[in-house]
Scaffold this active site. Structure first.
Site, mmCIF file in Angstrom:
data_model
loop_
_atom_site.group_PDB
_atom_site.id
_atom_site.type_symbol
_atom_site.label_atom_id
_atom_site.label_comp_id
_atom_site.label_asym_id
_atom_site.label_seq_id
_atom_site.Cartn_x
_atom_site.Cartn_y
_atom_site.Cartn_z
ATOM 1 N N ARG A 75 0.776 -1.190 0.113
ATOM 2 C CA ARG A 75 0.048 0.188 0.002
ATOM 3 C C ARG A 75 0.795 1.027 -0.034
ATOM 4 O O ARG A 75 0.248 2.410 -0.332
ATOM 5 C CB ARG A 75 -0.797 -0.127 1.247
ATOM 6 C CG ARG A 75 -2.272 -0.841 1.237
ATOM 7 C CD ARG A 75 -3.032 -0.866 2.549
ATOM 8 N NE ARG A 75 -3.480 0.456 2.441
ATOM 9 C CZ ARG A 75 -4.474 1.165 2.066
ATOM 10 N NH1 ARG A 75 -5.167 0.597 1.265
ATOM 11 N NH2 ARG A 75 -4.674 2.228 2.249
ATOM 12 N N TYR A 83 -0.857 11.359 0.162
ATOM 13 C CA TYR A 83 0.048 12.438 0.587
ATOM 14 C C TYR A 83 0.649 13.610 -0.151
ATOM 15 O O TYR A 83 0.535 14.589 0.211
ATOM 16 C CB TYR A 83 1.197 11.966 1.674
ATOM 17 C CG TYR A 83 0.644 11.176 2.863
ATOM 18 C CD1 TYR A 83 -0.184 11.897 3.954
ATOM 19 C CD2 TYR A 83 0.481 10.015 3.213
ATOM 20 C CE1 TYR A 83 -0.647 11.613 5.154
ATOM 21 C CE2 TYR A 83 -0.138 9.447 4.320
ATOM 22 C CZ TYR A 83 -0.787 10.460 5.321
ATOM 23 O OH TYR A 83 -1.188 9.883 6.328
ATOM 24 N N SER A 90 1.250 14.919 6.560
ATOM 25 C CA SER A 90 -0.035 15.084 7.050
ATOM 26 C C SER A 90 0.270 16.458 7.781
ATOM 27 O O SER A 90 1.548 16.663 8.588
ATOM 28 C CB SER A 90 -0.176 13.934 8.099
ATOM 29 O OG SER A 90 -1.279 14.245 9.013
ATOM 30 N N CYS A 156 -11.479 1.248 21.290
ATOM 31 C CA CYS A 156 -10.369 -0.031 21.826
ATOM 32 C C CYS A 156 -9.086 -0.065 20.772
ATOM 33 O O CYS A 156 -8.018 -0.139 20.981
ATOM 34 C CB CYS A 156 -10.619 -1.351 22.194
ATOM 35 S SG CYS A 156 -11.842 -1.467 23.175
ATOM 36 N N HIS A 190 -19.046 16.694 25.205
ATOM 37 C CA HIS A 190 -18.771 17.821 25.931
ATOM 38 C C HIS A 190 -19.779 19.039 25.453
ATOM 39 O O HIS A 190 -19.540 19.062 24.298
ATOM 40 C CB HIS A 190 -17.362 18.328 26.163
ATOM 41 C CG HIS A 190 -17.102 19.331 26.990
ATOM 42 N ND1 HIS A 190 -17.181 20.721 26.695
ATOM 43 C CD2 HIS A 190 -16.690 19.468 28.495
ATOM 44 C CE1 HIS A 190 -16.909 21.413 27.775
ATOM 45 N NE2 HIS A 190 -16.647 20.639 28.648
ATOM 46 N N ASP A 343 -11.665 23.428 29.572
ATOM 47 C CA ASP A 343 -12.877 23.157 30.591
ATOM 48 C C ASP A 343 -12.752 21.541 30.930
ATOM 49 O O ASP A 343 -13.108 21.264 32.041
ATOM 50 C CB ASP A 343 -14.281 23.316 30.074
ATOM 51 C CG ASP A 343 -14.480 24.824 29.939
ATOM 52 O OD1 ASP A 343 -13.485 25.346 30.358
ATOM 53 O OD2 ASP A 343 -15.639 25.244 29.792
ATOM 54 N N CYS A 363 -14.661 -4.599 27.109
ATOM 55 C CA CYS A 363 -15.808 -4.757 26.412
ATOM 56 C C CYS A 363 -16.264 -6.309 26.833
ATOM 57 O O CYS A 363 -15.567 -7.131 27.207
ATOM 58 C CB CYS A 363 -15.449 -4.969 24.889
ATOM 59 S SG CYS A 363 -14.829 -3.338 24.372
ATOM 60 N N CYS A 366 -14.290 -9.120 24.879
ATOM 61 C CA CYS A 366 -13.026 -8.840 24.710
ATOM 62 C C CYS A 366 -12.067 -9.836 24.591
ATOM 63 O O CYS A 366 -12.225 -11.025 25.333
ATOM 64 C CB CYS A 366 -12.451 -7.899 26.035
ATOM 65 S SG CYS A 366 -10.757 -7.539 25.747
ATOM 66 N N CYS A 371 -5.257 -6.120 27.119
ATOM 67 C CA CYS A 371 -6.379 -5.001 27.661
ATOM 68 C C CYS A 371 -6.399 -5.240 29.250
ATOM 69 O O CYS A 371 -6.287 -4.077 29.633
ATOM 70 C CB CYS A 371 -7.738 -5.435 26.734
ATOM 71 S SG CYS A 371 -8.762 -3.976 27.218
#
Length: 384
Positions: A75, A83, A90, A156, A190, A343, A363, A366, A371
């Site tokens: 790829r 790019y 980036s 995750c 938020h 905030d 989860c 999972c 994890c």
């Protein structure tokens, strides 16, 4: 002899010097976690290699240690070309650094008891890496490090991978005795983030021709996930949906809208409908005016600048004869967004809860052994 007024002026000058001098030890470090993106074309292969071999991010069906590097190599030329088309690299590091600086400038004024503040960028797949951030942070003698995920909605595969990498970093070395650690893991609802997106959308809606306003559809586009990840219980889809609903409530639900998904990779089933397929189908239904909102991204990068802007808003729109389409900018340095970040940090410090119970809960289905080890470690070391 100084009078009261001159003494006050001198105190302000001293405090200004104290907070902005590079020799002053930062008290609070804001570690900004994100995926990152290659700034140069020669970084693209290593970037893809790290993604395709990270089992927290993506689980290939067989032989990931072999198949992942092969996919990355295959790829690389295509992604390098992408790019090139957005300027050669980036801008995510530029935006993250600026957001961190603006955040810390605001915190120094609004939370002097935790000042001076300094931001540290911890990218997952390109420099500056997690180890770079923590090496600098420890060298600076930071007293309290706040791990601030720059993914508003938790997954995750994204934020989880960054937190797991921090655990792996300290698994190999002693955690500093003096360092306090706490976590901001999700903040997609938020109020100021919601108002920021609503403001950005309103500005694009102002550009819609009057004869198109009754037919325009707002497409909220977010990075998709493999369905097997969703079915394990990943919170991301519901959290993105919550952000969308609150933004539309801020807009009084005046326009039709749809949550769509982008950036699918590979042949396995992913969460849909996909953004490009939704545009095609709506055009077939006679709806040809769109406002596209990158609802899960907080700064510009390849998935906004190329996938949304070039692939969809330019090439696809021309292919299917779209009448009108505009893409809403990401929050970047929008004043409401910077105030939201401030905030969020201040509320986190005031709450005195270093880690939320939701973060420590796996989860339901999972399958990642790393994890549970990571969450157990954070539960022990995090404190304010």
């Amino acid at each position: 002899m100084f009078n009261k007024q001159s003494t006050t002026v001198l105190r302000k000058v001293f405090l200004g010097f104290k907070y902005f001098s590079t020799n002053v030890k930062p008290k609070t470090g804001i570690v900004m976690l994100n995926m990152g993106g290659p700034e140069r074309l020669d970084q693209v292969h290593d970037y893809l290699f790290k993604i395709m071999t990270d089992r927290d991010m993506i689980q290939l069906p067989i032989a990931q240690d072999v198949l992942g590097p092969w996919i990355a190599k295959r790829r690389t030329p295509k992604v390098q070309k992408m790019y090139e088309e957005i300027g050669g690299g980036s801008p995510i590091l530029k935006w993250t650094k600026l957001q961190g600086k603006l955040l810390c400038d605001k915190l120094d004024k609004e939370s002097p008891q935790t000042a001076p503040h300094k931001s540290y960028v911890a990218f997952r797949y390109v420099t500056p890496f997690t180890n770079d951030a923590f090496t600098e942070l420890e060298k600076d003698g930071v007293e309290h490090a706040i791990l601030f995920s720059q993914y508003p909605q938790y997954s995750c595969a994204t934020a989880g991978s960054s937190f797991n990498e921090i655990y792996r970093y300290y698994k190999e070395r002693k955690f500093p005795d003096h360092l306090k650690l706490s976590i901001i893991d999700r903040w997609g609802t938020h109020p100021l983030l919601v108002k920021c997106f609503a403001d950005l959308i309103r500005k694009e809606l102002e550009q819609v021709p009057e004869d198109k306003k009754n037919s325009v559809i707002i497409l909220f586009s977010a990075h998709s996930l493999p369905l097997k990840t969703v079915n394990r219980g990943d919170a991301y889809p519901s959290e993105v949906g919550a952000t969308v609903q609150l933004v539309m409530s801020e807009l009084n639900f005046e326009y039709p809208y749809q949550l769509v998904w982008q950036s699918k990779v590979g042949p396995l089933p992913w969460l849909g409908p996909m953004t490009d397929e939704a545009i095609k189908t709506y055009v077939q239904q006679g709806r040809k005016s769109f406002i596209v909102v990158p609802i899960a991204f907080v700064n510009e990068h390849i998935e906004t600048l190329h996938e949304l802007d070039i692939d969809y808003c330019k090439d696809l729109a021309k292919e299917v004869n779209v009448d009108f389409i505009r893409r809403v900018p990401t929050p970047n340095d929008h004043p409401l967004f910077i105030q939201a970040l401030s905030d969020i940090v201040k509320a986190h410090l005031k709450r005195k809860l270093p880690i939320l119970p939701k973060f420590l809960t796996r989860c339901p289905h999972c399958v990642n052994d790393n994890c549970i080890d990571s969450k157990q470690w954070f539960s022990k070391v995090c404190r304010i």
